[in-house]
Enzyme design. Structure first.
Site, PDB file in Angstrom:
ATOM      1  N   ASP A   1      36.061  44.028  39.893  1.00 56.67           N
ATOM      2  CA  ASP A   1      35.125  43.970  41.028  1.00 56.67           C
ATOM      3  C   ASP A   1      34.860  45.300  41.734  1.00 56.67           C
ATOM      4  O   ASP A   1      34.640  45.334  42.948  1.00 56.67           O
ATOM      5  CB  ASP A   1      35.614  42.954  42.064  1.00 56.67           C
ATOM      6  CG  ASP A   1      35.790  41.555  41.492  1.00 56.67           C
ATOM      7  OD1 ASP A   1      35.442  41.337  40.326  1.00 56.67           O
ATOM      8  OD2 ASP A   1      36.280  40.683  42.224  1.00 56.67           O
TER       9      ASP A   1
ATOM     10  N   LYS B   1      31.748  36.423  38.346  1.00 58.76           N
ATOM     11  CA  LYS B   1      32.620  35.325  38.761  1.00 58.76           C
ATOM     12  C   LYS B   1      32.419  35.007  40.234  1.00 58.76           C
ATOM     13  O   LYS B   1      31.880  35.813  40.995  1.00 58.76           O
ATOM     14  CB  LYS B   1      34.092  35.682  38.508  1.00 58.76           C
ATOM     15  CG  LYS B   1      34.604  36.854  39.321  1.00 58.76           C
ATOM     16  CD  LYS B   1      36.039  37.201  38.925  1.00 58.76           C
ATOM     17  CE  LYS B   1      36.589  38.365  39.731  1.00 58.76           C
ATOM     18  NZ  LYS B   1      36.757  38.100  41.163  1.00 58.76           N
TER      19      LYS B   1
ATOM     20  N   CYS C   1      41.925  39.396  44.786  1.00 54.51           N
ATOM     21  CA  CYS C   1      41.612  39.229  43.358  1.00 54.51           C
ATOM     22  C   CYS C   1      42.681  39.816  42.443  1.00 54.51           C
ATOM     23  O   CYS C   1      43.043  39.199  41.430  1.00 54.51           O
ATOM     24  CB  CYS C   1      40.243  39.831  43.051  1.00 54.51           C
ATOM     25  SG  CYS C   1      38.897  39.019  43.950  1.00 54.51           S
TER      26      CYS C   1
END
Length: 200
Positions: free
Chosen positions: A12, A77, A110
């Site tokens: 990310d 995602k 995450c």
């Protein structure tokens, strides 16, 4: 460690997060160093993005195009963990993978959830988290997350140490190229370590 059995997961690192994440540029610098090492040694790299439609693509400062076929894909995602069904399929269809390296953001969300999920996977992956390659909006979250991951069985390591663990032997043909990367990145690495690891 062996490069052929090592997969790097890049989590990310999107341009939209740049203003919010503490030390974002340092995380990008570490990421690009690791990508250079991955290219020399032949480690595959998998990338995720969080809700690209809202938050945009991976930061263009990250040199994914340099990897060629070693970049096995970028997967969007909404799940906080990187281990979506698509990503798990990519990992589990590579039975040679034993070591998984985590880089990206955010450390306490995450990265943490990905590490914890991998650590309970039946295949028993060795999970490495780069201390100089992760961050969060609030820098105080980082050491707490790293401590939880370490206590759960993850190996917290620096990018340079990881590189040398992958190389293992100065006699290998790739060592010269690897050594050149370490020399080229020396000043940037020093600044990154002082900034990101200094807070630990």
């Amino acid at each position: 460690m062996d490069p052929s059995s090592t997969l790097i997961l890049l989590c990310d690192l999107q341009e939209r997060f740049r203003p919010a994440i503490s030390g974002f540029d340092h995380v990008v610098a570490t990421t690009n160093k690791v990508l250079k090492i991955a290219k020399v040694l032949g480690c595959e790299v998998l990338v995720t993005t969080q809700k690209t439609k809202a938050l945009g693509p991976t930061d263009p400062a990250i040199a994914l195009e340099s990897l060629g076929p070693l970049h096995i894909g970028t997967f969007d995602k909404t799940l906080f963990s990187m281990l979506t069904p698509e990503v798990l399929s990519q990992i589990t269809t590579r039975p040679h993978i034993k070591n998984i390296v985590l880089i990206g953001i955010e450390s306490h969300i995450c990265i943490l959830q990905t590490a914890l999920s991998l650590l309970v996977h039946p295949k028993k992956y060795a999970v490495y988290v780069l201390a100089d390659g992760v961050s969060s909006c609030n820098p105080a979250e980082v050491p707490i997350a790293l401590a939880q991951m370490r206590a759960s069985g993850a190996i917290v390591v620096s990018s340079e140490s990881l590189g040398y663990q992958l190389v293992r032997d100065a006699a290998i043909p790739e060592f010269k190229a690897f050594g050149n990367i370490i020399k080229e990145e020396k000043e940037t690495t020093s600044k990154t370590v002082d900034t990101l690891l200094g807070r630990l």
